[in-house]
Write an enzyme that holds these catalytic residues in place. Structure first.
Site, PDB file in Angstrom:
ATOM      1  N   GLU A   9      23.658  26.019  -8.684  1.00  0.00           N
ATOM      2  CA  GLU A   9      24.898  25.662  -8.000  1.00  0.00           C
ATOM      3  C   GLU A   9      26.118  25.667  -8.917  1.00  0.00           C
ATOM      4  O   GLU A   9      27.221  25.982  -8.483  1.00  0.00           O
ATOM      5  CB  GLU A   9      24.769  24.262  -7.376  1.00  0.00           C
ATOM      6  N   SER A  30     -15.206 -22.461  13.697  1.00  0.00           N
ATOM      7  CA  SER A  30     -16.003 -23.143  12.667  1.00  0.00           C
ATOM      8  C   SER A  30     -15.500 -22.913  11.249  1.00  0.00           C
ATOM      9  O   SER A  30     -16.142 -23.354  10.295  1.00  0.00           O
ATOM     10  CB  SER A  30     -17.462 -22.667  12.752  1.00  0.00           C
TER      11      SER A  30
END
Length: 663
Positions: free
Chosen positions: A71, A331
């Site tokens: 770029e 339980s």
């Protein structure tokens, strides 16, 4: 002339310095990270875009080099605009009559992105040049490059290289291959036409052009480029990670202003547990739900938290976080009760305790199978999860003492009616899965409360409290290690307890080894019963599968030095047999309810009935055994007319007798 040039330069500098730069900070996607900084979940910003913040050090260096070379190859040296590139672009435009190459630098692209300005007009280009020059004066090159990495468009609602890397490759940008890096260099040039999910061939061709140029520039060697060209490009967009969605939502609600939430979870373990949860309910109807949690009981850090089998609005109500739902624990509180009883010196694992009918002011608990075992060691009473012995211990301890034990473990139970009764020992309260993990984590931690948390920092105001002594905690773990395993499980280093709430609404399995504590809940999110299911059959296999996915089981610790390791015969006399205060509500021996003593009964057969006592019952007529029954009535034939003496003997050896006449 020199003066005029200097004045022009000074005027230009003032012009650039006066440039109003748009705000550089924009909304970022809120992120939830695991303990290693890996992404668990992200949220879109208000406009529906994905913007995942990223720093230069979190991006593959090969991608950065490729981006700059493709770029803006003079990025590191120009002042924001590249006059050579602009001149070349102008000359090519004049020669060919059209735009052949652009002259925009990366800094100019950043200027366009932060202003959201177009590129079609010369006025727009001039504005970008001015902003680019101003940016270069106020920011360093790496800061400008970081702005590009966070603002560049990658198709649709994707902004920034980190969002793009997850969407197109399903991974963070620090792990890009050369082919992947080349694609991410190519897309921002034309993000709509080069979207891999819309036009994969165009995207693929653009990627290959980037690779070829990198070979020509000498940035990539021919062998690397040749291999990259054979790598397929993505053709679909991937979903962003959505691991631990319930806990992520919880963290965001807890701190709504934070952009990043760091959790104690381990991403790999979270993934394995979510997969396990989905598998556990896959073929069990459309309403059965599951919640699962894994924690390190040495540190209190939660390593995995699964609130449901799937984060979807389905019949299982997957959006509900069942780790936080109040349910009956069944339980699963029994280990705490026995540990507190050991701690108080009421019993020892080898103490004999009675399992026979009891009556506590009208409350008559029964075992799950309806049977009575008579006297047996406390160890077996807990291992077999018998109800009557644990209620007797709760009566001796006092329900308030049990509640206090829960609170010392960091658990705040919700009590129906606000006052605890004996039924709390069998699940008569509301607790969360997270509460039970904290409780069992405390037992695993030598009886000391753990700081169970999902945030890396210790909880504010936390202080360790002793739930029970280290010796009682070890004794509980030693017994739970003997709990019967699901079929096919041979491991002996995991202590665990199962539970089933009243009406089969909730099934539980909570267990721990030397490091990890795991909790599993299964049921229906709406609280309706699941007929016929039990914790031992439904939740326990998932518990052991979770330990398999954790890895190697760590052994439980040896007994503390102060542990009383004795058989029943070596115990002090008061510890050999549990004697509940005031008789503990135990019923007296058997009584013959019919016939009454001295009765005259007509007929040739007699239906005798007994009340109290413990089955099975042996019946004797005139000293000779005539029947044995597990029920409380039996039919006696062949007694003959006249007087008879009838005796009944229960399983405890206690007896009752009457005399009657048969006419």
């Amino acid at each position: 002339m020199l003066w005029a040039g200097g004045a022009a330069r000074d005027g230009f500098d003032r012009f650039i310095d006066a440039t109003v730069i748009p705000p550089l900070a924009i909304d970022r996607s809120v992120e939830v990270l695991d303990r290693n900084g890996d992404l668990l979940r992200a949220y879109t910003v208000a406009d529906g875009r994905w913007r995942l913040a990223v720093g230069l050090d979190a991006v593959d260096r090969g991608y950065v080099d490729m981006l700059v070379r493709y770029e803006d190859k003079r990025f590191w040296t120009h002042p924001g605009i590249d006059l050579r590139a602009i001149g070349r672009a102008a000359a090519q435009g004049l020669r060919y009559g059209r735009l052949v190459s652009g002259g925009s630098t990366l800094t100019m692209q950043v200027a366009r992105l932060i202003e959201n300005s177009g590129t079609g007009s010369w006025q727009g280009k001039l504005r970008q040049m001015r902003v680019a020059l101003a940016l270069e004066r106020r920011l360093g090159k790496e800061e400008i490059l970081t702005l590009y990495l966070n603002h560049a468009p990658f198709g649709g609602n994707l902004e920034g290289v980190r969002a793009a890397s997850y969407a197109w490759f399903g991974k963070p940008p620090r792990r890009l291959t050369p082919a992947e890096a080349a694609l991410l260099v190519a897309i921002p040039q034309s993000p709509n036409t080069r979207r891999p999910d819309r036009d994969p061939d165009t995207a693929h061709a653009a990627r290959d052009r980037v690779l070829e140029r990198m070979r020509g520039a000498g940035l990539l060697d021919p062998e690397t480029v040749a291999a990259a060209l054979t790598e397929p490009s993505p053709r679909v967009r991937r979903d962003f990670p959505i691991l631990a969605p319930h806990l992520s939502d919880r963290a965001r609600i807890t701190d709504p202003l934070a952009d990043v939430h760091a959790l104690t979870l381990a991403r790999d373990m979270q993934t394995r547990m979510e997969d396990l949860a989905a598998q556990a309910v896959e073929h069990r109807g459309d309403k059965l739900q599951i919640a699962l949690m894994v924690a390190d009981h040495r540190t209190g850090e939660i390593l995995a938290s699964v609130g449901s089998s799937a984060y979807t609005a389905d019949a299982r109500e997957g959006f509900v976080d069942m780790t936080q739902a109040l349910r009956s624990p069944g339980s699963t509180l029994k280990p705490l009760i026995y540990g507190l009883a050991f701690d108080r010196g009421l019993v020892h694992p080898e103490t004999l305790i009675a399992d026979r009918p009891v009556d506590f002011d009208g409350y008559r608990p029964q075992n799950f199978d309806g049977l009575w075992r008579g006297e047996l060691p406390v160890r077996d009473a807990l291992r077999l999860s018998l109800n009557v012995p644990v209620v007797s211990l709760t009566h001796a301890l006092g329900p308030d003492h049990l509640i206090a034990g829960l609170r010392r473990a960091g658990v705040e139970p919700v009590l129906p009616g606000g006052r605890p009764g004996l039924a709390i020992s069998l699940g008569g309260m509301g607790l969360r899965l997270e509460d039970l993990v904290a409780l069992f984590g405390s037992i695993a931690n030598g009886g000391e409360r753990i700081d169970l948390r999902w945030h890396p920092q210790p909880s504010a105001g936390f202080r360790p409290e002793r739930v029970m002594g280290s010796a009682p905690a070890w004794q509980v773990a030693d017994i739970l290690r003997e709990t019967p395993r699901p079929p096919g499980v041979a491991d002996r280093e995991i202590a665990f307890k199962t539970g089933t709430s009243y009406g089969h609404r909730d099934t539980w399995a909570i267990g721990f080894d030397g490091r990890h504590v795991v909790g599993v809940w299964m049921g229906r999110a709406d609280g309706t019963p699941v007929p016929g299911v039990f914790g031992g059959a439904l939740a326990a296999p998932v518990l052991f599968s979770a330990f398999e996915r954790i890895g190697e089981v760590e052994p439980l610790p040896p007994p503390p030095p102060q542990t009383l390791l004795l058989g029943h015969g070596g115990l002090p006399q008061p510890l050999r047999r549990f004697a509940p205060p005031g008789g503990g509500g135990f019923e007296a021996g058997p009584e013959i309810a019919f016939p009454p003593d001295g009765a005259v009964v007509e007929g040739t057969a007699l239906t005798a009935r007994v009340q109290g006592g413990v089955a099975p019952f042996t019946w004797l007529a005139n000293g000779a055994p005539v029947a044995t029954s597990r029920t409380r009535h039996t039919v006696l034939d062949g007694l003959g007319p006249g007087f008879s003496d009838l005796t009944v003997i229960d399983a405890e050896g206690r007896s009752a007798a009457v005399s009657f006449r048969l006419d």
